[in-house]
Design an enzyme around this catalytic site. Structure first.
Site, PDB file in Angstrom:
ATOM      1  N   LYS A 198     -25.277 110.160 103.347  1.00 24.93           N
ATOM      2  CA  LYS A 198     -25.803 111.529 103.528  1.00 24.93           C
ATOM      3  C   LYS A 198     -26.455 111.686 104.898  1.00 24.93           C
ATOM      4  O   LYS A 198     -26.569 112.793 105.417  1.00 24.93           O
ATOM      5  CB  LYS A 198     -26.882 111.815 102.459  1.00 24.93           C
ATOM      6  CG  LYS A 198     -26.384 112.604 101.260  1.00 24.93           C
ATOM      7  CD  LYS A 198     -27.538 113.235 100.471  1.00 24.93           C
ATOM      8  CE  LYS A 198     -28.393 112.224  99.742  1.00 24.93           C
ATOM      9  NZ  LYS A 198     -29.520 112.809  98.994  1.00 24.93           N
ATOM     10  N   LYS A 256     -35.892 108.863  97.323  1.00 25.38           N
ATOM     11  CA  LYS A 256     -36.011 107.718  98.244  1.00 25.38           C
ATOM     12  C   LYS A 256     -36.421 108.162  99.639  1.00 25.38           C
ATOM     13  O   LYS A 256     -37.353 107.616 100.223  1.00 25.38           O
ATOM     14  CB  LYS A 256     -34.661 106.973  98.379  1.00 25.38           C
ATOM     15  CG  LYS A 256     -34.179 106.271  97.165  1.00 25.38           C
ATOM     16  CD  LYS A 256     -32.856 105.580  97.430  1.00 25.38           C
ATOM     17  CE  LYS A 256     -31.726 106.531  97.795  1.00 25.38           C
ATOM     18  NZ  LYS A 256     -31.367 107.468  96.719  1.00 25.38           N
ATOM     19  N   ASP A 274     -27.390 102.077  93.316  1.00 23.51           N
ATOM     20  CA  ASP A 274     -27.324 100.750  92.731  1.00 23.51           C
ATOM     21  C   ASP A 274     -26.360  99.915  93.568  1.00 23.51           C
ATOM     22  O   ASP A 274     -25.551 100.441  94.322  1.00 23.51           O
ATOM     23  CB  ASP A 274     -26.894 100.818  91.265  1.00 23.51           C
ATOM     24  CG  ASP A 274     -25.868 101.912  91.031  1.00 23.51           C
ATOM     25  OD1 ASP A 274     -25.385 102.479  92.031  1.00 23.51           O
ATOM     26  OD2 ASP A 274     -25.536 102.189  89.874  1.00 23.51           O
TER      27      ASP A 274
END
Ligand code: ADP
Ligand code: MG
Length: 291
Positions: A44, A18, A130
């Site tokens: 992160k 991503k 998700d």
């Protein structure tokens, strides 16, 4: 009339690419002359690293922990080609809600009219995983992002995460939530990966907006702390990201996907498991054939 800011959210399983894809997309959009903000929504907090020579930036939540009020300017940092970089951040390990950073950061930016004041063309939210936690659903649920894209490889867990995202989008679509722009197929190159991801997109009534090959140029660029657009602007991989950027810049028509229920997803996966085996054994010649 104020211009319309294009707000996009990129979702996908952790580690699927991503941030790499988003940063290259931001870089390519900025090359097109657009004013871009990349908004990292992963605890992160490394979404924007390759736009800033591999350096981390203070997050919204870290800054809030130090002082009670945060001015937007304190958490916005300029990166490659004038791209505005923000990291929502996460809670201290082991405590609190990981989606809180997104909710808090979005509230601060809304109150301070940041997007309008910076005269942005595009805001891209780079969001983990998700949609299981309310915080991560914020860009979809609140309709903050208008278009959602998912980064997925042909691996089952990645497809599973995208399918869960589709469930989240379907759930909020009737109440003004974001809709699905399409799938960014990443790390395509291993045998049959294209056929598998194409088939998943077809079954869920969406489409692949771009196929991004797995590439050593991406690895090399990342090791230099840079996007491929910055480190290897003449490479074929940079052109793939530019093609993605042109499509996303022109994209207007997002839709509600049709996620597979868990049984249907299992059956779909079992079909591909059998087919890959049959292909290897020479029982069929084309990956889409019935055995
Ligand atoms: P995410 O943001 O989804 O957690 P990252 O963007 O950090 O994932 O990517 C995880 C790792 O995969 C990084 O080391 C990155 O360089 C690598 N990667 C992602 N896409 C590609 C690609 N197309 N080719 C080669 N490596 C890639
Ligand atoms: Mg990331």
């Amino acid at each position: 009339m104020a211009k319309k800011i294009k707000q996009i959210a990129i979702y996908g399983k952790g580690g699927i690419g991503k941030s790499t894809t988003t940063s290259n997309l931001s870089a390519a959009l900025s090359e097109m002359g657009l004013k871009v903000m990349q908004f990292g929504c992963d605890p992160k907090s490394d979404s924007t690293n390759t736009l800033r020579d591999g350096k981390f930036i203070p997050t919204v939540l870290d800054t809030l922990r130090e002082k009670s009020a945060v001015k937007a300017q304190e958490v916005i940092f300029e990166g490659f080609n004038g791209i505005y970089c923000v990291e929502a951040g996460g809670p201290a390990p082991g405590v609190g809600c990981a989606g809180r950073g997104i909710i808090t950061a979005v509230e601060i930016f809304k109150q301070q009219k940041v997007f309008e004041n910076l005269d942005l063309d595009v805001v891209i939210y780079d969001v983990l995983g998700d949609v299981v936690c309310g915080g991560f659903a914020v860009p979809i649920r609140e309709g903050i992002a208008e278009h959602v894209f998912t980064v997925s490889s042909s691996d089952f867990m990645s497809i599973y995460a995208s399918n869960n995202l589709f469930k989240g989008i379907s759930k909020y679509s009737a109440s003004g939530g974001a809709l699905l722009g399409g799938v960014i197929a990443n790390s395509i190159g291993s045998p049959y990966s294209k056929e598998i991801i194409d088939d998943f997109a077809e079954k869920t009534k969406t489409h692949i907006i771009e196929y991004i090959p797995r590439s050593i140029t991406v690895t090399q660029s990342e090791l230099q702390g840079k996007t491929t657009i910055e480190a290897a602007p003449a490479s074929a991989q940079a052109d793939v990201y530019r093609a993605l950027a042109r499509k996303i810049a022109a994209h207007t028509d997002s839709k509600t996907p049709t996620p597979l229920d868990i049984m249907a997803l299992r059956e779909w996966a079992a079909f591909w498991a059998d087919n890959l085996l049959a292909l290897e054994q020479g029982k069929i010649v084309s990956p889409g054939d019935r055995i």
